[in-house]
Design a protein around this motif. Structure first.
Motif, PDB file in Angstrom:
ATOM      1  N   GLU A 299       2.646 -76.606  -3.307  1.00 34.62           N
ATOM      2  CA  GLU A 299       3.717 -75.609  -3.417  1.00 34.62           C
ATOM      3  C   GLU A 299       4.760 -75.868  -2.336  1.00 34.62           C
ATOM      4  OE1 GLU A 299       4.432 -70.773  -3.029  1.00 34.62           O
ATOM      5  OE2 GLU A 299       2.403 -71.592  -3.208  1.00 34.62           O
ATOM      6  N   VAL A 333      14.130 -79.558  -5.361  1.00 37.40           N
ATOM      7  CA  VAL A 333      13.175 -78.472  -5.547  1.00 37.40           C
ATOM      8  C   VAL A 333      13.571 -77.259  -4.713  1.00 37.40           C
ATOM      9  CG1 VAL A 333      11.249 -79.958  -6.149  1.00 37.40           C
ATOM     10  CG2 VAL A 333      11.694 -79.451  -3.744  1.00 37.40           C
ATOM     11  N   LYS A 337       8.345 -73.308  -5.625  1.00 37.93           N
ATOM     12  CA  LYS A 337       8.032 -74.096  -6.815  1.00 37.93           C
ATOM     13  C   LYS A 337       6.763 -74.909  -6.595  1.00 37.93           C
ATOM     14  CE  LYS A 337       9.767 -77.759  -9.829  1.00 37.93           C
ATOM     15  NZ  LYS A 337      10.842 -78.736 -10.102  1.00 37.93           N
TER      16      LYS A 337
END
Length: 380
Positions: A299, A333, A337
Protein backbone atom coordinates in the motif's frame (compact mmCIF):
# COMPACT_ATOMS: atom_id res chain seq x y z
CA UNK A 1 32.16 -29.98 8.52
CA UNK A 2 34.05 -32.30 6.14
CA UNK A 3 30.78 -33.74 4.87
CA UNK A 4 29.40 -30.26 4.23
CA UNK A 5 32.53 -29.21 2.36
CA UNK A 6 32.42 -32.37 0.26
CA UNK A 7 28.76 -31.77 -0.59
CA UNK A 8 29.52 -28.17 -1.58
CA UNK A 9 32.41 -29.32 -3.77
CA UNK A 10 30.23 -31.94 -5.50
CA UNK A 11 27.51 -29.32 -6.10
CA UNK A 12 30.07 -26.96 -7.59
CA UNK A 13 31.43 -29.66 -9.86
CA UNK A 14 27.92 -30.54 -10.99
CA UNK A 15 27.09 -26.94 -11.81
CA UNK A 16 30.40 -26.54 -13.64
CA UNK A 17 29.78 -29.69 -15.61
CA UNK A 18 26.25 -28.59 -16.45
CA UNK A 19 27.50 -25.20 -17.61
CA UNK A 20 30.19 -26.89 -19.67
CA UNK A 21 27.62 -29.18 -21.22
CA UNK A 22 25.40 -26.24 -22.09
CA UNK A 23 28.31 -24.37 -23.63
CA UNK A 24 29.41 -27.44 -25.56
CA UNK A 25 25.85 -28.02 -26.77
CA UNK A 26 25.56 -24.37 -27.81
CA UNK A 27 28.84 -24.53 -29.70
CA UNK A 28 27.75 -27.76 -31.39
CA UNK A 29 24.43 -26.19 -32.40
CA UNK A 30 26.20 -23.14 -33.73
CA UNK A 31 28.37 -25.34 -35.89
CA UNK A 32 25.41 -27.37 -37.16
CA UNK A 33 23.17 -24.32 -37.85
CA UNK A 34 21.40 -24.91 -41.17
CA UNK A 35 20.95 -22.33 -43.87
CA UNK A 36 17.26 -21.97 -42.97
CA UNK A 37 18.06 -21.51 -39.28
CA UNK A 38 20.76 -18.99 -40.16
CA UNK A 39 18.30 -17.07 -42.32
CA UNK A 40 15.75 -17.11 -39.49
CA UNK A 41 18.44 -15.94 -37.07
CA UNK A 42 19.43 -13.09 -39.39
CA UNK A 43 15.79 -12.12 -39.72
CA UNK A 44 15.33 -12.09 -35.93
CA UNK A 45 18.49 -10.01 -35.53
CA UNK A 46 17.24 -7.48 -38.09
CA UNK A 47 13.85 -7.28 -36.36
CA UNK A 48 15.53 -6.84 -32.97
CA UNK A 49 17.76 -4.03 -34.24
CA UNK A 50 14.75 -2.33 -35.83
CA UNK A 51 12.80 -2.51 -32.56
CA UNK A 52 15.78 -1.14 -30.67
CA UNK A 53 16.10 1.78 -33.12
CA UNK A 54 12.38 2.50 -32.84
CA UNK A 55 12.60 2.42 -29.07
CA UNK A 56 15.57 4.79 -29.09
CA UNK A 57 13.74 7.19 -31.41
CA UNK A 58 10.66 7.13 -29.20
CA UNK A 59 12.76 7.89 -26.13
CA UNK A 60 14.54 10.76 -27.89
CA UNK A 61 11.20 12.25 -28.93
CA UNK A 62 9.87 11.81 -25.39
CA UNK A 63 12.99 13.54 -24.04
CA UNK A 64 12.40 16.50 -26.35
CA UNK A 65 8.83 16.72 -25.10
CA UNK A 66 10.07 16.56 -21.50
CA UNK A 67 12.38 19.48 -22.23
CA UNK A 68 9.45 21.39 -23.73
CA UNK A 69 7.44 20.67 -20.57
CA UNK A 70 10.32 22.01 -18.47
CA UNK A 71 10.39 25.17 -20.60
CA UNK A 72 6.64 25.59 -20.09
CA UNK A 73 7.13 25.18 -16.36
CA UNK A 74 9.74 27.94 -16.51
CA UNK A 75 7.18 30.13 -18.26
CA UNK A 76 4.78 29.51 -15.39
CA UNK A 77 7.52 30.53 -12.94
CA UNK A 78 8.13 33.72 -14.93
CA UNK A 79 4.40 34.44 -15.03
CA UNK A 80 4.18 33.89 -11.28
CA UNK A 81 7.00 36.38 -10.79
CA UNK A 82 5.18 38.92 -12.94
CA UNK A 83 1.97 38.22 -11.06
CA UNK A 84 3.77 38.74 -7.77
CA UNK A 85 5.15 42.06 -9.01
CA UNK A 86 1.69 43.09 -10.15
CA UNK A 87 0.23 42.17 -6.77
CA UNK A 88 2.89 44.25 -5.06
CA UNK A 89 2.05 47.20 -7.29
CA UNK A 90 -1.62 46.66 -6.60
CA UNK A 91 -0.96 46.66 -2.86
CA UNK A 92 0.98 49.92 -3.21
CA UNK A 93 -1.85 51.50 -5.14
CA UNK A 94 -4.38 50.30 -2.58
CA UNK A 95 -2.30 51.84 0.19
CA UNK A 96 -2.06 55.11 -1.75
CA UNK A 97 -5.79 55.02 -2.37
CA UNK A 98 -6.44 54.54 1.34
CA UNK A 99 -4.19 57.50 2.12
CA UNK A 100 -6.03 59.59 -0.43
CA UNK A 101 -9.33 58.57 1.10
CA UNK A 102 -8.14 59.69 4.53
CA UNK A 103 -6.86 62.98 3.14
CA UNK A 104 -10.11 63.54 1.31
CA UNK A 105 -12.09 62.83 4.46
CA UNK A 106 -9.98 65.32 6.40
CA UNK A 107 -10.30 68.02 3.74
CA UNK A 108 -14.03 67.41 3.45
CA UNK A 109 -14.38 67.85 7.20
CA UNK A 110 -12.39 71.10 7.08
CA UNK A 111 -14.42 72.30 4.11
CA UNK A 112 -17.64 71.56 5.96
CA UNK A 113 -16.43 73.51 8.98
CA UNK A 114 -15.37 76.49 6.84
CA UNK A 115 -18.63 76.40 4.94
CA UNK A 116 -20.59 76.39 8.18
CA UNK A 117 -18.71 79.47 9.38
CA UNK A 118 -19.21 81.21 6.06
CA UNK A 119 -22.88 80.28 6.03
CA UNK A 120 -23.40 81.90 9.43
CA UNK A 121 -21.56 85.07 8.36
CA UNK A 122 -23.38 85.24 5.04
CA UNK A 123 -26.71 84.76 6.78
CA UNK A 124 -25.94 87.62 9.14
CA UNK A 125 -24.85 89.86 6.28
CA UNK A 126 -27.91 88.96 4.28
CA UNK A 127 -30.23 89.80 7.16
CA UNK A 128 -28.35 93.03 7.79
CA UNK A 129 -28.51 94.06 4.13
CA UNK A 130 -32.26 93.38 3.82
CA UNK A 131 -33.30 94.95 7.13
CA UNK A 132 -30.90 97.81 7.92
CA UNK A 133 -31.94 99.84 11.00
CA UNK A 134 -33.26 103.39 10.34
CA UNK A 135 -30.52 105.96 10.67
CA UNK A 136 -32.59 108.22 13.01
CA UNK A 137 -33.23 105.41 15.48
CA UNK A 138 -29.67 104.03 15.63
CA UNK A 139 -27.66 105.01 18.62
CA UNK A 140 -24.11 106.14 18.00
CA UNK A 141 -22.75 102.99 19.65
CA UNK A 142 -24.87 100.68 17.53
CA UNK A 143 -24.06 102.66 14.39
CA UNK A 144 -20.37 102.30 15.12
CA UNK A 145 -20.84 98.58 15.69
CA UNK A 146 -22.62 98.25 12.38
CA UNK A 147 -19.91 100.12 10.56
CA UNK A 148 -17.21 98.02 12.22
CA UNK A 149 -19.06 94.83 11.34
CA UNK A 150 -19.34 95.89 7.73
CA UNK A 151 -15.64 96.75 7.59
CA UNK A 152 -14.68 93.42 9.18
CA UNK A 153 -16.92 91.48 6.81
CA UNK A 154 -15.42 93.22 3.80
CA UNK A 155 -11.94 92.30 5.03
CA UNK A 156 -12.80 88.73 5.99
CA UNK A 157 -14.89 87.79 2.99
CA UNK A 158 -12.05 87.80 0.39
CA UNK A 159 -9.84 85.78 2.71
CA UNK A 160 -12.60 83.28 3.33
CA UNK A 161 -13.23 83.02 -0.39
CA UNK A 162 -9.53 82.49 -1.02
CA UNK A 163 -9.30 79.74 1.60
CA UNK A 164 -12.42 78.15 0.26
CA UNK A 165 -11.00 78.20 -3.27
CA UNK A 166 -7.81 76.52 -2.05
CA UNK A 167 -9.80 73.80 -0.34
CA UNK A 168 -11.93 73.29 -3.43
CA UNK A 169 -8.81 72.94 -5.57
CA UNK A 170 -7.31 70.44 -3.14
CA UNK A 171 -10.50 68.44 -3.15
CA UNK A 172 -10.59 68.49 -6.96
CA UNK A 173 -6.98 67.31 -7.10
CA UNK A 174 -7.72 64.45 -4.70
CA UNK A 175 -10.74 63.42 -6.75
CA UNK A 176 -8.56 63.28 -9.87
CA UNK A 177 -5.89 61.27 -8.08
CA UNK A 178 -8.50 58.89 -6.79
CA UNK A 179 -9.89 58.45 -10.29
CA UNK A 180 -6.39 57.73 -11.63
CA UNK A 181 -5.71 55.23 -8.85
CA UNK A 182 -9.02 53.49 -9.58
CA UNK A 183 -8.14 53.28 -13.28
CA UNK A 184 -4.71 51.87 -12.48
CA UNK A 185 -6.27 49.35 -10.12
CA UNK A 186 -8.68 48.32 -12.87
CA UNK A 187 -5.75 47.94 -15.29
CA UNK A 188 -3.99 45.73 -12.76
CA UNK A 189 -7.11 43.63 -12.36
CA UNK A 190 -7.32 43.13 -16.13
CA UNK A 191 -3.61 42.30 -16.28
CA UNK A 192 -3.96 39.73 -13.48
CA UNK A 193 -6.86 38.11 -15.33
CA UNK A 194 -4.75 37.90 -18.48
CA UNK A 195 -1.90 36.32 -16.50
CA UNK A 196 -4.30 33.80 -14.96
CA UNK A 197 -5.60 32.83 -18.41
CA UNK A 198 -2.05 32.47 -19.74
CA UNK A 199 -1.14 30.26 -16.80
CA UNK A 200 -4.20 28.06 -17.30
CA UNK A 201 -3.36 27.65 -20.98
CA UNK A 202 0.25 26.70 -20.23
CA UNK A 203 -0.85 24.20 -17.58
CA UNK A 204 -3.21 22.64 -20.13
CA UNK A 205 -0.35 22.36 -22.63
CA UNK A 206 1.85 20.77 -19.95
CA UNK A 207 -0.78 18.13 -19.22
CA UNK A 208 -1.13 17.34 -22.92
CA UNK A 209 2.62 17.08 -23.44
CA UNK A 210 3.08 14.94 -20.32
CA UNK A 211 0.39 12.58 -21.60
CA UNK A 212 2.17 12.41 -24.97
CA UNK A 213 5.50 11.79 -23.22
CA UNK A 214 3.96 8.91 -21.25
CA UNK A 215 2.51 7.47 -24.44
CA UNK A 216 5.86 7.61 -26.25
CA UNK A 217 7.74 6.11 -23.31
CA UNK A 218 5.12 3.38 -23.01
CA UNK A 219 5.58 2.54 -26.69
CA UNK A 220 9.35 2.55 -26.16
CA UNK A 221 8.91 0.10 -23.28
CA UNK A 222 6.87 -2.19 -25.51
CA UNK A 223 9.53 -2.01 -28.23
CA UNK A 224 12.23 -2.79 -25.67
CA UNK A 225 10.20 -5.77 -24.49
CA UNK A 226 9.79 -7.03 -28.07
CA UNK A 227 13.52 -6.52 -28.65
CA UNK A 228 14.28 -8.53 -25.49
CA UNK A 229 11.93 -11.27 -26.66
CA UNK A 230 13.58 -11.38 -30.07
CA UNK A 231 16.99 -11.50 -28.41
CA UNK A 232 15.86 -14.46 -26.32
CA UNK A 233 14.58 -16.21 -29.46
CA UNK A 234 17.94 -15.57 -31.11
CA UNK A 235 19.67 -17.13 -28.11
CA UNK A 236 17.39 -20.17 -28.21
CA UNK A 237 17.98 -20.57 -31.94
CA UNK A 238 21.72 -20.47 -31.36
CA UNK A 239 21.32 -22.95 -28.51
CA UNK A 240 22.46 -20.45 -25.92
CA UNK A 241 20.04 -21.44 -23.16
CA UNK A 242 20.53 -19.49 -19.91
CA UNK A 243 21.92 -21.57 -17.08
CA UNK A 244 19.48 -20.02 -14.64
CA UNK A 245 16.59 -21.29 -16.73
CA UNK A 246 17.98 -24.83 -16.61
CA UNK A 247 18.54 -24.84 -12.88
CA UNK A 248 15.19 -23.26 -12.06
CA UNK A 249 14.23 -20.56 -9.58
CA UNK A 250 14.49 -20.85 -5.83
CA UNK A 251 11.24 -20.89 -3.90
CA UNK A 252 12.57 -18.05 -1.75
CA UNK A 253 12.71 -15.74 -4.80
CA UNK A 254 9.00 -15.02 -4.36
CA UNK A 255 9.83 -13.55 -0.93
CA UNK A 256 12.48 -11.20 -2.30
CA UNK A 257 12.15 -7.67 -3.57
CA UNK A 258 12.51 -7.31 -7.29
CA UNK A 259 14.54 -4.45 -8.72
CA UNK A 260 12.31 -1.37 -9.16
CA UNK A 261 13.81 -0.59 -12.56
CA UNK A 262 16.06 -2.10 -15.20
CA UNK A 263 19.54 -0.84 -14.43
CA UNK A 264 22.98 -1.52 -13.07
CA UNK A 265 23.70 -1.52 -9.32
CA UNK A 266 26.16 1.31 -8.73
CA UNK A 267 26.15 1.20 -4.93
CA UNK A 268 25.27 -1.87 -2.92
CA UNK A 269 23.81 -2.07 0.57
CA UNK A 270 26.44 -1.24 3.20
CA UNK A 271 28.92 0.06 0.62
CA UNK A 272 31.02 2.99 1.80
CA UNK A 273 32.16 5.76 -0.54
CA UNK A 274 34.98 7.99 0.62
CA UNK A 275 34.51 9.17 4.19
CA UNK A 276 30.73 9.00 4.00
CA UNK A 277 28.42 6.61 5.84
CA UNK A 278 27.57 3.14 4.60
CA UNK A 279 24.69 2.95 2.15
CA UNK A 280 21.36 2.07 3.77
CA UNK A 281 19.96 0.77 0.47
CA UNK A 282 20.78 0.03 -3.17
CA UNK A 283 21.41 2.61 -5.90
CA UNK A 284 20.72 1.79 -9.55
CA UNK A 285 21.94 3.58 -12.69
CA UNK A 286 18.81 3.76 -14.85
CA UNK A 287 18.14 5.12 -18.32
CA UNK A 288 16.21 8.42 -18.41
CA UNK A 289 12.46 7.98 -18.69
CA UNK A 290 12.61 4.35 -17.56
CA UNK A 291 9.59 2.89 -15.83
CA UNK A 292 9.75 2.43 -12.05
CA UNK A 293 7.71 -0.50 -10.74
CA UNK A 294 6.70 -1.79 -7.33
CA UNK A 295 9.29 -4.24 -5.95
CA UNK A 296 6.53 -6.03 -4.04
CA UNK A 297 2.81 -5.84 -3.40
CA UNK A 298 1.88 -3.16 -0.88
CA UNK A 299 0.00 0.00 0.00
CA UNK A 300 1.27 3.45 -0.90
CA UNK A 301 1.88 5.29 2.38
CA UNK A 302 3.53 8.35 0.85
CA UNK A 303 3.93 9.71 -2.67
CA UNK A 304 5.35 13.15 -3.30
CA UNK A 305 8.35 15.44 -3.08
CA UNK A 306 10.69 15.48 -0.08
CA UNK A 307 13.31 18.19 0.32
CA UNK A 308 16.75 17.11 -0.97
CA UNK A 309 15.34 13.70 -2.00
CA UNK A 310 13.11 14.63 -4.92
CA UNK A 311 10.02 12.53 -5.60
CA UNK A 312 9.62 9.74 -3.03
CA UNK A 313 7.34 6.71 -2.81
CA UNK A 314 6.97 4.69 0.41
CA UNK A 315 5.30 1.27 0.21
CA UNK A 316 3.99 -0.63 3.21
CA UNK A 317 4.42 -4.28 2.14
CA UNK A 318 3.25 -5.77 5.44
CA UNK A 319 4.96 -7.61 8.30
CA UNK A 320 6.40 -4.27 9.47
CA UNK A 321 8.35 -3.88 6.18
CA UNK A 322 8.46 -0.64 4.24
CA UNK A 323 10.17 0.10 0.92
CA UNK A 324 11.43 3.63 0.25
CA UNK A 325 12.15 4.58 -3.37
CA UNK A 326 13.67 7.95 -4.29
CA UNK A 327 14.92 9.57 -7.48
CA UNK A 328 11.65 9.22 -9.42
CA UNK A 329 10.91 11.97 -11.90
CA UNK A 330 7.13 11.60 -12.05
CA UNK A 331 4.84 9.61 -9.76
CA UNK A 332 1.74 7.80 -11.02
CA UNK A 333 0.29 6.48 -7.76
CA UNK A 334 -1.61 8.16 -4.93
CA UNK A 335 -1.51 7.65 -1.18
CA UNK A 336 -3.75 4.79 -0.08
CA UNK A 337 -3.58 2.89 -3.35
CA UNK A 338 -2.71 -0.80 -3.25
CA UNK A 339 -0.22 -1.79 -5.94
CA UNK A 340 0.81 -5.22 -7.13
CA UNK A 341 4.29 -6.56 -7.68
CA UNK A 342 5.77 -5.00 -10.84
CA UNK A 343 2.93 -2.44 -11.10
CA UNK A 344 4.15 0.96 -12.37
CA UNK A 345 4.85 3.56 -9.69
CA UNK A 346 6.21 6.27 -11.99
CA UNK A 347 9.04 7.15 -14.34
CA UNK A 348 12.58 8.37 -14.03
CA UNK A 349 13.46 11.97 -15.01
CA UNK A 350 13.63 12.36 -18.77
CA UNK A 351 15.46 15.67 -19.29
CA UNK A 352 18.89 14.22 -20.10
CA UNK A 353 20.31 11.36 -22.11
CA UNK A 354 22.65 10.46 -19.24
CA UNK A 355 21.74 7.72 -16.80
CA UNK A 356 19.91 8.75 -13.65
CA UNK A 357 20.12 7.25 -10.18
CA UNK A 358 17.27 5.38 -8.50
CA UNK A 359 17.57 4.49 -4.81
CA UNK A 360 15.68 1.73 -2.97
CA UNK A 361 15.77 1.17 0.77
CA UNK A 362 14.10 -1.62 2.76
CA UNK A 363 13.19 -0.99 6.39
CA UNK A 364 11.80 -3.20 9.08
CA UNK A 365 10.45 -0.83 11.65
CA UNK A 366 13.08 1.90 11.66
CA UNK A 367 16.04 -0.38 10.85
CA UNK A 368 17.45 -0.61 7.30
CA UNK A 369 17.77 -4.13 5.89
CA UNK A 370 19.61 -5.40 2.84
CA UNK A 371 16.95 -5.35 0.07
CA UNK A 372 18.45 -8.47 -1.53
CA UNK A 373 17.75 -10.69 1.50
CA UNK A 374 14.58 -12.84 1.67
CA UNK A 375 11.70 -11.26 3.58
CA UNK A 376 10.53 -12.96 6.78
CA UNK A 377 6.90 -13.04 5.79
CA UNK A 378 5.95 -15.50 8.52
CA UNK A 379 6.91 -13.04 11.26
CA UNK A 380 4.42 -10.73 12.87
Amino acid sequence: MLSSSRQLLLTGLAVFALAGAVQSDAQQRLKDLSAADQAALDNLSAQRRAEERKGDNQRRTARQIAQEVEALRQQIIDISKKQGTGEQRSAIYRAKLETLNQQETDITRRLSAERAKQARLLSALQIYSRNPPPALFVTPRKANDAVMAAIIMRAITPELQKRTQVLVQQNSRLVNLRRQAALQNEALFISENDISEQRSEIERLIQQKMALEDQLLGQADQMDARAAELKAREARLRGDTPLKGLLGLSASDTARLQAPAVGEVVRAFGQVEGNGPASRGISYAVLPGSQVTAPAEGEVEFAGPVESYGQVVILNIGHNYRVVITGIGRIYVDVGKTVGRHEPLGRMPNLSDKKTTLYMELRRGEDPINPTTPLQLSAN
